[in-house]
Design a protein around this motif. Structure first.
Motif, PDB file in Angstrom:
ATOM      1  N   LEU A   9     -21.078  -8.858   9.667  1.00 28.21           N
ATOM      2  CA  LEU A   9     -20.092 -10.721   9.902  1.00 28.21           C
ATOM      3  C   LEU A   9     -19.216 -11.121   9.440  1.00 28.21           C
ATOM      4  N   LEU A  10     -19.716 -11.385   8.364  1.00 28.72           N
ATOM      5  CA  LEU A  10     -18.965 -11.953   6.959  1.00 28.72           C
ATOM      6  C   LEU A  10     -17.616 -11.315   6.888  1.00 28.72           C
ATOM      7  N   GLN A  12     -16.729  -9.286   9.090  1.00 32.78           N
ATOM      8  CA  GLN A  12     -15.517  -9.140  10.221  1.00 32.78           C
ATOM      9  C   GLN A  12     -14.560 -11.123  10.701  1.00 32.78           C
ATOM     10  N   ALA A  13     -15.189 -11.373   9.851  1.00 31.93           N
ATOM     11  CA  ALA A  13     -14.814 -12.827   9.685  1.00 31.93           C
ATOM     12  C   ALA A  13     -13.546 -13.157   8.921  1.00 31.93           C
ATOM     13  N   THR A  16     -10.297 -11.286  10.410  1.00 35.53           N
ATOM     14  CA  THR A  16     -10.069 -12.397  11.897  1.00 35.53           C
ATOM     15  C   THR A  16      -9.381 -13.382  11.026  1.00 35.53           C
ATOM     16  N   ALA A  17      -9.885 -14.134  10.132  1.00 35.43           N
ATOM     17  CA  ALA A  17      -8.626 -15.572   9.370  1.00 35.43           C
ATOM     18  C   ALA A  17      -7.664 -14.806   9.050  1.00 35.43           C
ATOM     19  N   LEU A  73      -9.664 -15.410  18.314  1.00 33.13           N
ATOM     20  CA  LEU A  73     -10.732 -15.790  17.898  1.00 33.13           C
ATOM     21  C   LEU A  73     -11.842 -15.953  18.528  1.00 33.13           C
ATOM     22  N   PHE A  76     -13.624 -12.487  18.574  1.00 34.31           N
ATOM     23  CA  PHE A  76     -14.476 -12.164  17.530  1.00 34.31           C
ATOM     24  C   PHE A  76     -16.040 -13.138  17.769  1.00 34.31           C
ATOM     25  N   PHE A  77     -15.490 -14.357  18.408  1.00 34.98           N
ATOM     26  CA  PHE A  77     -16.953 -15.098  18.877  1.00 34.98           C
ATOM     27  C   PHE A  77     -17.986 -14.099  19.850  1.00 34.98           C
ATOM     28  N   SER A  80     -18.785 -10.614  18.628  1.00 35.05           N
ATOM     29  CA  SER A  80     -19.606 -10.502  17.064  1.00 35.05           C
ATOM     30  C   SER A  80     -20.899 -11.402  16.938  1.00 35.05           C
ATOM     31  N   VAL A  81     -20.109 -12.267  17.304  1.00 28.34           N
ATOM     32  CA  VAL A  81     -21.508 -13.659  17.326  1.00 28.34           C
ATOM     33  C   VAL A  81     -22.427 -13.940  18.018  1.00 28.34           C
TER      34      VAL A  81
END
Length: 88
Positions: A9-10, A12-13, A16-17, A73, A76-77, A80-81
Motif C-alpha cells: 500500500l505504501l 502504491q501511495a 500515486t504521489a 487520487l 487510488f483510494f 486500494s485503501v
C-alpha cells in the motif's frame, strides 16, 4: 494487516504521489531551465524574473491537470485503501 500489505500500500501511495506531482515538477523544470537560459543570454539577474513566470506556469498546469490529479487520487483510494480498510 500484515507487513507485506502495508508495504504494498505504501508503494502504491508513493507511485500515486509521483504520478500526481509529475506534471507540476516537469513544468517547473522546463520553466526554470528556459528562464535560466534567458538570464544567461541576456545577463539579467533579477529574482522576480525567475519566480513569477515559474509560479504562473505551475498555476496554469495545476488548473489544467486538476481533474487528472483528482481522478488518480480517488482511484487510488477506491481501489486500494478502502478495500483494505473494509477487509479488516
Amino acid at each position: 494487516m500484515t507487513a507485506d500489505l502495508i508495504y504494498d500500500l505504501l508503494r502504491q501511495a508513493l507511485w500515486t504521489a509521483v504520478k500526481i506531482s509529475a506534471p507540476l515538477l516537469a513544468v517547473a523544470l522546463i520553466a526554470g531551465l528556459t528562464i535560466g537560459l534567458l538570464q544567461a543570454l541576456t545577463s539579467v539577474q533579477e529574482m522576480t524574473l525567475t519566480f513569477v513566470p515559474k509560479v504562473g506556469a505551475m498555476l496554469i498546469v495545476f488548473w489544467v491537470s486538476m481533474s487528472f490529479m483528482t481522478a488518480t487520487l480517488v482511484s487510488f483510494f477506491t481501489d486500494s485503501v478502502i478495500p483494505q480498510i473494509a477487509g479488516g
